[in-house]
Motif scaffolding. Structure first.
Motif, PDB file in Angstrom:
ATOM      1  N   GLY A  42       0.808  -1.211   0.000  1.00  0.00           N
ATOM      2  CA  GLY A  42       0.000   0.000   0.000  1.00  0.00           C
ATOM      3  C   GLY A  42       0.839   1.257   0.000  1.00  0.00           C
ATOM      4  N   SER A  43       1.938   1.248   0.740  1.00  0.00           N
ATOM      5  CA  SER A  43       2.820   2.409   0.778  1.00  0.00           C
ATOM      6  C   SER A  43       3.380   2.726  -0.606  1.00  0.00           C
ATOM      7  CB  SER A  43       3.967   2.157   1.763  1.00  0.00           C
ATOM      8  OG  SER A  43       4.898   3.224   1.748  1.00  0.00           O
ATOM      9  N   LEU A  44       3.847   1.693  -1.308  1.00  0.00           N
ATOM     10  CA  LEU A  44       4.400   1.920  -2.649  1.00  0.00           C
ATOM     11  C   LEU A  44       3.313   2.314  -3.637  1.00  0.00           C
ATOM     12  CD1 LEU A  44       7.017  -0.976  -2.946  1.00  0.00           C
ATOM     13  CD2 LEU A  44       7.264   1.331  -1.976  1.00  0.00           C
ATOM     14  N   SER A  61      -4.287  -2.404   8.407  1.00  0.00           N
ATOM     15  CA  SER A  61      -3.729  -1.326   9.211  1.00  0.00           C
ATOM     16  C   SER A  61      -2.316  -1.706   9.651  1.00  0.00           C
ATOM     17  CB  SER A  61      -4.607  -1.071  10.439  1.00  0.00           C
ATOM     18  OG  SER A  61      -5.908  -0.664  10.062  1.00  0.00           O
ATOM     19  N   VAL A  62      -1.589  -0.738  10.201  1.00  0.00           N
ATOM     20  CA  VAL A  62      -0.185  -0.984  10.516  1.00  0.00           C
ATOM     21  C   VAL A  62       0.003  -2.063  11.578  1.00  0.00           C
ATOM     22  CG1 VAL A  62       0.579   1.299   9.807  1.00  0.00           C
ATOM     23  CG2 VAL A  62      -0.166   0.947  12.167  1.00  0.00           C
ATOM     24  N   GLY A 296       3.835   9.210  12.823  1.00  0.00           N
ATOM     25  CA  GLY A 296       4.675   9.732  13.887  1.00  0.00           C
ATOM     26  C   GLY A 296       5.794   8.804  14.305  1.00  0.00           C
ATOM     27  N   SER A 297       5.845   7.608  13.732  1.00  0.00           N
ATOM     28  CA  SER A 297       6.858   6.627  14.119  1.00  0.00           C
ATOM     29  C   SER A 297       8.202   6.854  13.446  1.00  0.00           C
ATOM     30  CB  SER A 297       6.375   5.213  13.768  1.00  0.00           C
ATOM     31  OG  SER A 297       6.255   5.063  12.356  1.00  0.00           O
ATOM     32  N   GLY A 298       8.213   7.647  12.374  1.00  0.00           N
ATOM     33  CA  GLY A 298       9.418   7.784  11.566  1.00  0.00           C
ATOM     34  C   GLY A 298       9.582   6.649  10.576  1.00  0.00           C
ATOM     35  N   ALA A 299       8.600   5.753  10.538  1.00  0.00           N
ATOM     36  CA  ALA A 299       8.636   4.613   9.610  1.00  0.00           C
ATOM     37  C   ALA A 299       7.307   4.489   8.878  1.00  0.00           C
ATOM     38  CB  ALA A 299       8.949   3.330  10.380  1.00  0.00           C
ATOM     39  N   GLU A 300       6.743   5.647   8.524  1.00  0.00           N
ATOM     40  CA  GLU A 300       5.403   5.657   7.928  1.00  0.00           C
ATOM     41  C   GLU A 300       5.373   5.177   6.486  1.00  0.00           C
ATOM     42  OE1 GLU A 300       5.605   9.349  10.704  1.00  0.00           O
ATOM     43  OE2 GLU A 300       6.925   8.252   9.338  1.00  0.00           O
ATOM     44  N   ASP A 304      11.172   4.008   4.701  1.00  0.00           N
ATOM     45  CA  ASP A 304      11.661   4.406   6.012  1.00  0.00           C
ATOM     46  C   ASP A 304      11.591   3.257   7.010  1.00  0.00           C
ATOM     47  OD1 ASP A 304      12.392   7.004   5.327  1.00  0.00           O
ATOM     48  OD2 ASP A 304      10.363   7.754   5.611  1.00  0.00           O
ATOM     49  N   ALA A 305      10.604   2.381   6.864  1.00  0.00           N
ATOM     50  CA  ALA A 305      10.524   1.209   7.747  1.00  0.00           C
ATOM     51  C   ALA A 305      11.717   0.287   7.536  1.00  0.00           C
ATOM     52  CB  ALA A 305       9.216   0.455   7.503  1.00  0.00           C
ATOM     53  N   MET A 306      12.102   0.079   6.292  1.00  0.00           N
ATOM     54  CA  MET A 306      13.241  -0.805   6.022  1.00  0.00           C
ATOM     55  C   MET A 306      14.556  -0.162   6.455  1.00  0.00           C
ATOM     56  SD  MET A 306      12.052  -3.655   5.031  1.00  0.00           S
ATOM     57  CE  MET A 306      13.589  -4.438   4.512  1.00  0.00           C
TER      58      MET A 306
END
Length: 318
Positions: A42-44, A61-62, A296-300, A304-306
């Motif tokens: 979904g992010s991509l 959801s996350v 707000g996690s910095g990995a949205e 950024d998550a990877m």
């Protein structure tokens, strides 16, 4: 942060990522609409559709476990009316597979992404380079029970996936702008892939014990060793036997490991128990394994998550 921050920041307002949101309430019928199953895909897809003027709806959801997530009736209806539905495939969405199949029977256009990305078998011997292989499903015989569905753990493969997503949307809606958008996101992903390699380059083949068999692609791409797995197989649905746990405990005590790894969203209690058995000598590292981070996690975003995962491993193991 990466170049994706600019992409996501410019276009995020144009996209829908609410799992329960009906597409009909967010755009008129002429707006290209994509439905993605997992948060990584979904992010991509969101970045690609935002670039091209469309929208993406992500079903999970996350905090959802992709192995156990079940789609609602309204989400099934959204799949049927979408221009394209993008799933991970290879059995990852096992609890909603019937819903996906029903949506396809009712006319949904489906792209199963992982079978197109040279999937790895569930094996410790991953000695081939996916860039040199032919992406030929007939040759590989992609049995959903034999091939690893956790392809997002290899960013280079997901770069190829971004290009496929762009091409699929372009074909579905008749707008080649999405091809260029897919290529733009793919280029950003290749930059992220290179950064992950750089982050992990100074760590001497870390030995990991993971909560389930989700790290085969990560090991294959980034040079880590999977010494043990708590839950057998590629799903979180299974349960280890008492003998499995005894063997893992013996491995940790006799041979050691550099880290115990579990999902940040769904921490595995058995990982914690194993750490306690070793006197907490082996660190427990929580990574974005089953999904991306919450706002707000910095990995949205997937990228950024990877990067977070690579940095967390490096910080814990150096």
């Amino acid at each position: 942060m990466t170049g994706t921050a600019a992409i996501a920041g410019l276009f995020l307002a144009a996209c829908s990522n609410d799992p329960g949101e009906d597409a009909a309430t967010t755009a008129d019928d002429s707006t290209p609409h994509v439905v993605a199953t997992t948060t990584q895909i979904g992010s991509l897809a969101e970045q690609i559709t935002a670039c091209g003027g469309g929208e993406t709806q992500t079903l999970m959801s996350v905090g959802d476990d992709p192995h156990q997530f079940e789609a609602s009736s309204s989400q099934i209806a959204d799949m049927v009316t979408a221009d394209v539905v993008i799933s991970n495939g290879l059995g990852l969405e096992s609890s909603m597979q019937r819903s996906i199949d029903n949506a396809v029977s009712d006319g949904a256009e489906l792209l199963e992404l992982t079978p197109e990305l040279d999937p790895l078998p569930y094996s410790t011997d991953h000695d081939h380079d996916h860039e040199e292989d032919e992406h030929d499903e007939a040759e590989h015989g992609h049995d959903h029970g034999s091939y690893d569905s956790h392809v997002w753990m290899d960013v280079s493969r997901m770069a190829d996936g971004a290009e496929l997503i762009g091409e699929e949307i372009a074909t579905a809606v008749g707008d080649d702008a999405y091809v260029a958008c897919g290529e733009e996101v793919a280029n950003d992903l290749r930059d992220v892939d290179a950064k992950i390699e750089e982050i992990l380059a100074d760590i001497e083949t870390p030995r990991l014990v993971t909560d389930h068999a989700a790290y085969g692609y990560f090991a294959d791409r980034y040079g880590v060793e999977i010494s043990g797995v708590v839950i057998p197989g590629g799903s979180t649905d299974a349960e280890p036997s008492s003998q499995d746990l005894a063997d893992l405990s013996a491995l940790l005590n006799d041979e050691g490991a550099d880290a115990l790894v579990t999902s940040k969203a769904n921490t595995n209690r058995l990982i914690t128990a194993l750490a306690e058995e070793t006197g907490n000598d082996v660190p427990v590292i929580e990574l974005y394994e089953s999904g991306i981070g919450e706002p707000g996690s910095g990995a949205e975003t997937y990228q950024d998550a990877m990067l977070y995962n690579a940095n967390e491993l490096a910080d814990a193991l150096q």
